[in-house]
Design a protein around this motif. Structure first.
Motif, PDB file in Angstrom:
ATOM      1  N   ALA A 213      43.401  42.325  46.915  1.00 10.70           N
ATOM      2  CA  ALA A 213      43.749  43.182  48.055  1.00 10.70           C
ATOM      3  C   ALA A 213      45.230  43.522  48.092  1.00 10.70           C
ATOM      4  O   ALA A 213      45.629  44.489  48.732  1.00 10.70           O
ATOM      5  N   PHE A 214      46.052  42.738  47.389  1.00 16.50           N
ATOM      6  CA  PHE A 214      47.493  42.972  47.408  1.00 16.50           C
ATOM      7  C   PHE A 214      47.999  43.400  46.032  1.00 16.50           C
ATOM      8  O   PHE A 214      49.165  43.166  45.686  1.00 16.50           O
ATOM      9  N   SER A 215      47.132  44.037  45.269  1.00 19.97           N
ATOM     10  CA  SER A 215      47.514  44.522  43.938  1.00 19.97           C
ATOM     11  C   SER A 215      48.586  45.597  44.051  1.00 19.97           C
ATOM     12  O   SER A 215      48.554  46.444  44.943  1.00 19.97           O
ATOM     13  N   SER A 216      49.520  45.570  43.102  1.00 17.35           N
ATOM     14  CA  SER A 216      50.613  46.551  43.100  1.00 17.35           C
ATOM     15  C   SER A 216      50.371  47.702  42.135  1.00 17.35           C
ATOM     16  O   SER A 216      51.146  48.655  42.109  1.00 17.35           O
ATOM     17  N   SER A 217      49.309  47.622  41.338  1.00 16.40           N
ATOM     18  CA  SER A 217      48.978  48.695  40.406  1.00 16.40           C
ATOM     19  C   SER A 217      47.478  48.738  40.192  1.00 16.40           C
ATOM     20  O   SER A 217      46.764  47.762  40.481  1.00 16.40           O
ATOM     21  N   PHE A 218      47.006  49.853  39.683  1.00 20.97           N
ATOM     22  CA  PHE A 218      45.571  49.989  39.444  1.00 20.97           C
ATOM     23  C   PHE A 218      45.089  48.993  38.391  1.00 20.97           C
ATOM     24  O   PHE A 218      44.017  48.394  38.532  1.00 20.97           O
ATOM     25  N   ILE A 219      45.881  48.796  37.335  1.00 19.16           N
ATOM     26  CA  ILE A 219      45.485  47.851  36.280  1.00 19.16           C
ATOM     27  C   ILE A 219      45.371  46.438  36.839  1.00 19.16           C
ATOM     28  O   ILE A 219      44.425  45.707  36.529  1.00 19.16           O
ATOM     29  N   MET A 220      46.325  46.063  37.666  1.00 19.70           N
ATOM     30  CA  MET A 220      46.281  44.736  38.289  1.00 19.70           C
ATOM     31  C   MET A 220      45.027  44.597  39.147  1.00 19.70           C
ATOM     32  O   MET A 220      44.335  43.562  39.099  1.00 19.70           O
ATOM     33  N   PHE A 221      44.701  45.634  39.904  1.00 21.89           N
ATOM     34  CA  PHE A 221      43.511  45.589  40.744  1.00 21.89           C
ATOM     35  C   PHE A 221      42.251  45.470  39.901  1.00 21.89           C
ATOM     36  O   PHE A 221      41.348  44.677  40.211  1.00 21.89           O
ATOM     37  N   ALA A 222      42.161  46.254  38.817  1.00 20.80           N
ATOM     38  CA  ALA A 222      40.980  46.229  37.962  1.00 20.80           C
ATOM     39  C   ALA A 222      40.767  44.847  37.341  1.00 20.80           C
ATOM     40  O   ALA A 222      39.645  44.338  37.286  1.00 20.80           O
ATOM     41  N   VAL A 223      41.863  44.224  36.891  1.00 20.59           N
ATOM     42  CA  VAL A 223      41.761  42.892  36.287  1.00 20.59           C
ATOM     43  C   VAL A 223      41.304  41.864  37.323  1.00 20.59           C
ATOM     44  O   VAL A 223      40.411  41.035  37.048  1.00 20.59           O
ATOM     45  N   LEU A 224      41.873  41.928  38.508  1.00 19.39           N
ATOM     46  CA  LEU A 224      41.499  40.975  39.551  1.00 19.39           C
ATOM     47  C   LEU A 224      40.074  41.207  40.043  1.00 19.39           C
ATOM     48  O   LEU A 224      39.373  40.257  40.409  1.00 19.39           O
ATOM     49  N   ARG A 225      39.622  42.451  40.044  1.00 20.11           N
ATOM     50  CA  ARG A 225      38.223  42.722  40.422  1.00 20.11           C
ATOM     51  C   ARG A 225      37.266  42.121  39.395  1.00 20.11           C
ATOM     52  O   ARG A 225      36.188  41.632  39.746  1.00 20.11           O
ATOM     53  N   PHE A 226      37.660  42.178  38.127  1.00 15.24           N
ATOM     54  CA  PHE A 226      36.835  41.563  37.083  1.00 15.24           C
ATOM     55  C   PHE A 226      36.673  40.070  37.347  1.00 15.24           C
ATOM     56  O   PHE A 226      35.558  39.535  37.321  1.00 15.24           O
ATOM     57  N   PHE A 227      37.776  39.396  37.627  1.00 16.54           N
ATOM     58  CA  PHE A 227      37.711  37.946  37.850  1.00 16.54           C
ATOM     59  C   PHE A 227      37.070  37.603  39.196  1.00 16.54           C
ATOM     60  O   PHE A 227      36.471  36.534  39.333  1.00 16.54           O
ATOM     61  N   THR A 228      37.181  38.501  40.159  1.00 16.36           N
ATOM     62  CA  THR A 228      36.456  38.286  41.422  1.00 16.36           C
ATOM     63  C   THR A 228      34.963  38.275  41.162  1.00 16.36           C
ATOM     64  O   THR A 228      34.233  37.395  41.629  1.00 16.36           O
ATOM     65  N   GLY A 229      34.496  39.267  40.402  1.00 18.74           N
ATOM     66  CA  GLY A 229      33.077  39.327  40.062  1.00 18.74           C
ATOM     67  C   GLY A 229      32.647  38.144  39.222  1.00 18.74           C
ATOM     68  O   GLY A 229      31.559  37.583  39.421  1.00 18.74           O
ATOM     69  N   PHE A 230      33.499  37.755  38.271  1.00 15.41           N
ATOM     70  CA  PHE A 230      33.175  36.645  37.374  1.00 15.41           C
ATOM     71  C   PHE A 230      32.973  35.344  38.142  1.00 15.41           C
ATOM     72  O   PHE A 230      32.043  34.580  37.870  1.00 15.41           O
ATOM     73  N   THR A 231      33.841  35.087  39.111  1.00 12.56           N
ATOM     74  CA  THR A 231      33.808  33.793  39.799  1.00 12.56           C
ATOM     75  C   THR A 231      32.845  33.756  40.984  1.00 12.56           C
ATOM     76  O   THR A 231      32.204  32.735  41.239  1.00 12.56           O
ATOM     77  N   ILE A 232      32.717  34.870  41.696  1.00 12.13           N
ATOM     78  CA  ILE A 232      31.952  34.850  42.937  1.00 12.13           C
ATOM     79  C   ILE A 232      30.445  34.860  42.692  1.00 12.13           C
ATOM     80  O   ILE A 232      29.663  34.440  43.546  1.00 12.13           O
ATOM     81  N   THR A 233      30.018  35.303  41.509  1.00 14.00           N
ATOM     82  CA  THR A 233      28.582  35.416  41.256  1.00 14.00           C
ATOM     83  C   THR A 233      27.880  34.069  41.159  1.00 14.00           C
ATOM     84  O   THR A 233      26.672  33.971  41.363  1.00 14.00           O
ATOM     85  N   GLY A 234      28.651  33.005  40.874  1.00 15.03           N
ATOM     86  CA  GLY A 234      28.023  31.692  40.775  1.00 15.03           C
ATOM     87  C   GLY A 234      27.362  31.259  42.068  1.00 15.03           C
ATOM     88  O   GLY A 234      26.359  30.526  42.049  1.00 15.03           O
ATOM     89  N   SER A 235      27.873  31.732  43.200  1.00 16.54           N
ATOM     90  CA  SER A 235      27.336  31.296  44.487  1.00 16.54           C
ATOM     91  C   SER A 235      25.884  31.719  44.671  1.00 16.54           C
ATOM     92  O   SER A 235      25.072  30.957  45.205  1.00 16.54           O
ATOM     93  N   VAL A 236      25.522  32.918  44.244  1.00 20.42           N
ATOM     94  CA  VAL A 236      24.148  33.379  44.441  1.00 20.42           C
ATOM     95  C   VAL A 236      23.195  32.748  43.435  1.00 20.42           C
ATOM     96  O   VAL A 236      22.066  32.385  43.770  1.00 20.42           O
ATOM     97  N   ILE A 237      23.643  32.604  42.193  1.00 22.98           N
ATOM     98  CA  ILE A 237      22.774  32.012  41.170  1.00 22.98           C
ATOM     99  C   ILE A 237      22.434  30.573  41.526  1.00 22.98           C
ATOM    100  O   ILE A 237      21.273  30.157  41.500  1.00 22.98           O
ATOM    101  N   ILE A 238      23.459  29.813  41.887  1.00 21.57           N
ATOM    102  CA  ILE A 238      23.267  28.388  42.148  1.00 21.57           C
ATOM    103  C   ILE A 238      22.506  28.166  43.456  1.00 21.57           C
ATOM    104  O   ILE A 238      21.587  27.338  43.519  1.00 21.57           O
ATOM    105  N   SER A 239      22.879  28.895  44.509  1.00 19.83           N
ATOM    106  CA  SER A 239      22.226  28.684  45.803  1.00 19.83           C
ATOM    107  C   SER A 239      20.749  29.074  45.758  1.00 19.83           C
ATOM    108  O   SER A 239      19.914  28.425  46.404  1.00 19.83           O
ATOM    109  N   THR A 240      20.418  30.118  44.998  1.00 16.00           N
ATOM    110  CA  THR A 240      19.012  30.523  44.874  1.00 16.00           C
ATOM    111  C   THR A 240      18.179  29.423  44.232  1.00 16.00           C
ATOM    112  O   THR A 240      17.091  29.089  44.707  1.00 16.00           O
TER     113      THR A 240
END
Length: 554
Positions: A213-240
């Motif tokens: 949310a506090f990215s200073s450039s588009f590339i920074m935002f894109a990289v952080l969105r990748f890692f957000t998706g990478f890490t947050i998906t474990g919650s649904v797989i495991i909880s299910t």
């Protein structure tokens, strides 16, 4: 009900004293479902786990649809300050400035990506056509219509004209992260347990989400969105998987429905949050912070007793089963069995063996199962999100469309409880996909100006896709054996997120032909209906514990 008579015989054996001298001790092997039923397979303990996981995935579901609002490209036109360097436009009204500075499109609105090379004052007299005059690309950036959004990715980093695809690309990048995260968490949770990896997913997902949310450039935002998706998906797989592994057979479909309704709750709530928060940075923050609640409630989440037993940790499994029995007021049930006897529930002979994704393809029936479920998950996800990402193409309010898309899932997913019991998993899965495909085909032949009719058909299709998605999650968790269930769900989630990451790119094909994306999505749905029908039925059957159970050799 699995082996009720076997359960009675087993409990009788467990209560017997040591065998007489010379008498061989009898086997006390039993199914996990039998023990779970004894301590109440859907008591207060299971409801607590289900409720915690229900709210724990709120942030995840919102992040899945975040691109619908932060990646929007509002109306825009060239900044004309370069043509007014000498103040020659100072006496003109705003409309007159645009008229002499920017060519008009067919609908009369200013062009988005071009401007005149110099002011065309003769256009104020309507003396010539603006299409014949020399134009250049925007020289000083763009001006945006901020009446709907205060700020989006497009307005933040000028992702318009030649760069307009980058705005939609952020959604694809996020789901590529989700795709690889699904594979990683599926393997890690199978190795180290469901509970610890769930906490890792919560903390890291929230951290990367807030940082993006506090990215200073588009590339920074894109990289952080990748890692957000990478890490947050474990919650649904495991909880299910945790939800399914802690409930008895007769309650699995109810849990599956409630589990899927957590997405519906988040989708509807997200449309309201987005309506009141029109800045992309604060919207991202607002959907990331609720994970704090999930982190706090994680302390009450139990580890999977099935996983503990399958990995030779019977003592820990006994402790959790005892806690379950106490909370469910069935304490006497665990008094009949000793921790060391739990190891006899799952007959693997290799309690310390580590399973991997390769085990999904080593044997014939597992290989076929992985292929069929993979195709089904890919298709269900591609079609569902292809519809969900397309909220702005019907000419209606996008916030209302998003809310209705979420609301239609309530009756669609609630019907799963009846459909799975009446027709079974296989028929429900295949027919729901068939209806999605038909609705998409119908919309191809409805004129674009029939916005209400097209939206109604799309909403019905969205409802059927919600039914297919809710079904496939429960269905797949029942098809895979305990020793490979987390790997299987991780693999399925991987291919599903591949499908979701492709969905935004499919929608871009409308630039070639306005109905191209609908043709592609309908073809995928209709093909998947046939594939889903090839899967085995699981209604009323015990969950398989080992690969041998699936292969039918024990």
């Amino acid at each position: 009900m699995c082996g009720f008579l076997r359960l009675l015989r087993t409990l009788r054996k467990l209560g017997e004293t040591d065998p007489q001298p010379g008498q061989a001790q009898q086997s006390t092997k039993m199914k996990f479902e039998d023990l779970l039923s004894e301590i109440n397979g859907f008591g207060r303990f299971q409801k607590m786990v289900l409720m915690i996981n229900f709210f724990g995935r709120f942030s995840l579901a919102c992040h899945f649809l975040l691109g619908n609002f932060i990646a929007v490209i509002p109306s825009h036109h060239c900044n004309i300050s370069s043509l007014d360097a000498d103040g020659i436009l100072g006496n003109l009204s705003r409309e007159e400035r645009l008229t002499v500075s920017i060519p008009a499109q067919e609908d009369g609105t200013p062009a988005s990506c071009h401007m005149f090379s110099y002011p065309q004052f003769q256009l104020l007299m309507n003396s010539s056509s603006s299409t014949e005059l020399p134009v250049v690309e925007c020289q000083s950036g763009w001006e945006y219509d901020n009446s709907t959004f205060i700020s989006t990715l497009a307005t933040q980093w000028d992702l318009v004209c030649d760069n307009r695809a980058l705005s939609r690309l952020t959604t694809t990048i996020f789901f590529i992260g989700v795709m690889f995260g699904a594979a990683a968490y599926g393997s890690l949770s199978a190795m180290y347990g469901r509970k610890p990896m769930l906490l890792v997913s919560y903390i890291s997902g929230m951290g990367f989400g807030l940082c993006s949310a506090f990215s200073s450039s588009f590339i920074m935002f894109a990289v952080l969105r990748f890692f957000t998706g990478f890490t947050i998906t474990g919650s649904v797989i495991i909880s299910t998987v945790l939800n399914v592994e802690w409930v008895s057979i007769e309650h699995r479909k109810l849990v599956g429905v409630i589990d899927s309704l957590s997405w519906t709750f988040a989708f509807m709530s997200f449309s309201l949050i987005a309506y009141f928060i029109r800045d992309w940075r604060w919207l991202t923050v607002s959907i990331s912070l609720p994970t704090i609640i999930a982190i706090i409630t994680w302390w009450w989440i139990p580890e999977s007793a099935r996983w503990l037993i399958a990995n030779g940790k019977a003592d820990k499994a006994y402790n959790y089963l005892h806690k379950c029995a106490v909370m469910n007021r069935k304490k006497e049930a665990t008094a009949r069995i000793k921790p060391e006897e739990l190891a006899k529930i799952i007959v693997t002979g290799r309690g310390n063996r580590k399973y991997s994704y390769l085990d999904l393809i080593k044997t014939p029936k597992m290989r076929r199962l992985a292929l069929l479920t993979g195709i089904t998950w890919f298709s269900v996800a591609t079609v569902a999100y292809g519809i969900s990402f397309n909220i702005s193409s019907f000419g209606l309010n996008m916030y209302l469309t998003q809310f209705v898309y979420g609301a239609i899932e309530i009756p669609a997913k609630s019907s799963i409880y009846y459909l799975l019991d009446k027709f079974g998993r296989r028929i429900t899965q295949a027919v729901s996909l068939l209806l999605v495909g038909i609705s998409l085909v119908i919309n191809i032949f409805i004129p674009k100006d029939k916005t209400v009719v097209r939206t109604v058909i799309a909403v019905l299709g969205k409802g059927c896709s919600a039914t297919s998605f809710g079904t496939v999650i429960l269905y797949s968790s029942e098809l895979y054996p305990t020793v490979l269930r987390q790997n299987g769900m991780g693999y399925n989630s991987f291919v599903a997120r591949l499908g979701v990451s492709v969905a935004p790119l499919i929608l871009l094909s409308d630039d070639i032909w306005s109905h191209f994306s609908q043709v592609i999505l309908s073809s995928i749905a209709l093909s998947a209906a046939f594939v889903a029908y090839q899967l085995p039925e699981t209604r009323g059957r015990c969950l398989p514990e080992t690969i041998e159970d699936v292969e039918g050799i024990r």
